[in-house]
Design an enzyme around this catalytic site. Structure first.
Site, PDB file in Angstrom:
ATOM      1  N   ASN A   9       0.745  -0.804  -0.429  1.00 32.05           N
ATOM      2  CA  ASN A   9      -0.291  -0.225  -0.054  1.00 32.05           C
ATOM      3  C   ASN A   9       0.712   1.818   0.398  1.00 32.05           C
ATOM      4  OD1 ASN A   9      -1.462   2.160   0.415  1.00 32.05           O
ATOM      5  ND2 ASN A   9      -2.404   1.057   2.373  1.00 32.05           N
ATOM      6  N   LYS A  11       0.227   4.254  -0.221  1.00 32.72           N
ATOM      7  CA  LYS A  11      -0.303   5.269   0.342  1.00 32.72           C
ATOM      8  C   LYS A  11      -0.160   6.701  -1.007  1.00 32.72           C
ATOM      9  CE  LYS A  11       0.087   2.672   4.767  1.00 32.72           C
ATOM     10  NZ  LYS A  11      -0.007   3.532   6.251  1.00 32.72           N
ATOM     11  N   HIS A  98      -9.348   1.347   4.752  1.00 32.15           N
ATOM     12  CA  HIS A  98      -8.367   1.625   5.442  1.00 32.15           C
ATOM     13  C   HIS A  98      -8.349   2.164   6.407  1.00 32.15           C
ATOM     14  CE1 HIS A  98      -3.984   2.347   6.810  1.00 32.15           C
ATOM     15  NE2 HIS A  98      -3.615   1.840   5.706  1.00 32.15           N
ATOM     16  N   GLU A 100      -6.951   5.137   7.937  1.00 32.86           N
ATOM     17  CA  GLU A 100      -6.292   6.283   7.414  1.00 32.86           C
ATOM     18  C   GLU A 100      -8.120   6.783   6.743  1.00 32.86           C
ATOM     19  OE1 GLU A 100      -3.042   5.429   4.826  1.00 32.86           O
ATOM     20  OE2 GLU A 100      -2.296   5.103   6.985  1.00 32.86           O
ATOM     21  N   GLU A 170      -5.285  -4.788  10.581  1.00 37.26           N
ATOM     22  CA  GLU A 170      -4.711  -3.603  11.124  1.00 37.26           C
ATOM     23  C   GLU A 170      -4.751  -2.987  11.850  1.00 37.26           C
ATOM     24  OE1 GLU A 170      -2.245  -2.796   6.744  1.00 37.26           O
ATOM     25  OE2 GLU A 170      -4.253  -1.116   6.953  1.00 37.26           O
ATOM     26  N   GLY A 176       2.509   2.804  10.411  1.00 37.96           N
ATOM     27  CA  GLY A 176       3.945   3.891  10.948  1.00 37.96           C
ATOM     28  C   GLY A 176       3.952   3.841  11.864  1.00 37.96           C
ATOM     29  N   SER A 216       3.519  -1.772  10.266  1.00 46.66           N
ATOM     30  CA  SER A 216       5.069  -2.078  10.056  1.00 46.66           C
ATOM     31  C   SER A 216       5.700  -2.972  10.391  1.00 46.66           C
ATOM     32  CB  SER A 216       5.854  -1.313  11.557  1.00 46.66           C
ATOM     33  OG  SER A 216       4.866  -0.101  12.168  1.00 46.66           O
TER      34      SER A 216
HETATM   35  P1  13P Z   1       3.400   0.822   7.535  1.00 43.78           P
HETATM   36  O1  13P Z   1       3.554  -0.925   7.343  1.00 43.78           O
HETATM   37  O2  13P Z   1       3.465   2.010   7.467  1.00 43.78           O
HETATM   38  O3  13P Z   1       2.937   0.829   9.502  1.00 43.78           O
HETATM   39  O4  13P Z   1       1.569   0.684   7.114  1.00 43.78           O
HETATM   40  C1  13P Z   1       0.363  -0.523   7.278  1.00 43.78           C
HETATM   41  C2  13P Z   1      -0.105   0.223   6.193  1.00 43.78           C
HETATM   42  O5  13P Z   1      -1.614   0.994   6.765  1.00 43.78           O
HETATM   43  C3  13P Z   1      -0.214  -1.101   5.039  1.00 43.78           C
HETATM   44  O6  13P Z   1      -2.058  -0.700   4.483  1.00 43.78           O
END
Ligand code: 13P
Length: 254
Positions: A9, A11, A98, A100, A170, A176, A216
């Site tokens: 992803n 983002k 997601h 976010e 997640e 992150g 992560s």
């Molecule tokens: P990170 O791997 O940067 O923690 O992000 C995970 C994520 O949100 C994947 O969709």
């Protein structure tokens, strides 16, 4: 046996030219052993066509996924992208729900469900994200919270459709932050997700549905996570932005 999946992803990272470089870097490292893994690259919407073209030119088996979609087929929905639009540029997968998007764009379980239904109807594979905040984890209600998200997201599908879906666990506190869930913590929730699918759609669907971990995940911690029986791969953020680290995650699943 479920085929593992490693999905990147990206983002809101990588302009068109940067996306081409990253996709090409991953494609250049391809080895036939990767065929044991479903690899999916999920760049920003404007980069989808370019990433697909890179992979198509290389005759690569790597899939292209979107990060979002709107459920209506067409019409006056400024700024949105339909399933058919994704399909026509070669997109086969789509991240939905997601955290976010739930947090910054107010996506509800109901909206997530509409997107899942539209994707499945259009023949695309939804990668449905679920996961609890730190407050929910600390309140010790996370299993209930996450399984309710799964139940809501998949409502209205039949068991054969669910069998082809992907769910990504997640935990928001691990995204992150560099703070990964331990393999035991991730397994506990991924197992609960599979049990929820079994309760709603039967044992065959639960056995087939792939459950990923995200938060992560990186080359240093991937082995312990994917060794767990109910974790079928990863949805990767930061470590998907460099070809070398992403490829290491694929290799860990081979
Ligand atoms: P990170 O791997 O940067 O923690 O992000 C995970 C994520 O949100 C994947 O969709």
């Amino acid at each position: 046996m479920r085929k593992p999946m490693i999905a990147g992803n990206w983002k809101m990272n990588k302009t068109w030219s940067e996306a081409v470089v990253l996709a090409q870097g991953i494609s250049n490292r391809y080895k036939s052993q990767w065929d044991a893994v479903d690899v999916v690259l999920c760049p920003p919407t404007v980069d989808l066509k370019a990433v697909h073209s890179v992979l198509e030119f290389d005759r690569s088996p790597i899939h292209v996924g979107a990060q979002n979609v709107f459920w209506e087929p067409s019409g006056a929905f400024t700024g949105e992208t339909s399933v058919a639009m994704l399909d026509e540029v070669g997109v086969t997968h789509c991240i939905v729900g997601h955290s976010e998007r739930r947090t910054y764009f107010a996506e509800t379980d109901e909206m997530v469900n509409k997107k899942v239904l539209a994707l499945v109807a259009g023949g695309l594979v939804p990668i449905v994200c679920v996961g609890e905040s730190l407050a929910v984890r600390d309140a010790d209600t996370y299993l209930d919270f996450v399984t309710k998200q799964v139940h809501a997201a998949l409502a209205g599908l039949d068991s054969e459709q669910v069998a082809k879906c992907v769910v990504a666990y997640e935990p928001i506190w691990a995204i992150g932050t560099g703070r990964t869930a331990t393999p035991e913590q991730a397994q506990e929730v991924c197992q609960a997700i599979r049990s929820q699918v079994a309760a709603d759609f039967g044992a065959d669907a639960a056995e087939a549905v792939r459950v990923l971990y995200g938060g992560s995940m990186k080359p240093e911690n991937v082995d312990g996570l994917i060794a767990e029986p109910d974790i079928d791969g990863g949805l990767i953020g930061g470590a998907a932005l460099k070809a070398e680290s992403f490829v290491q995650l694929i290799k860990a699943c081979v």
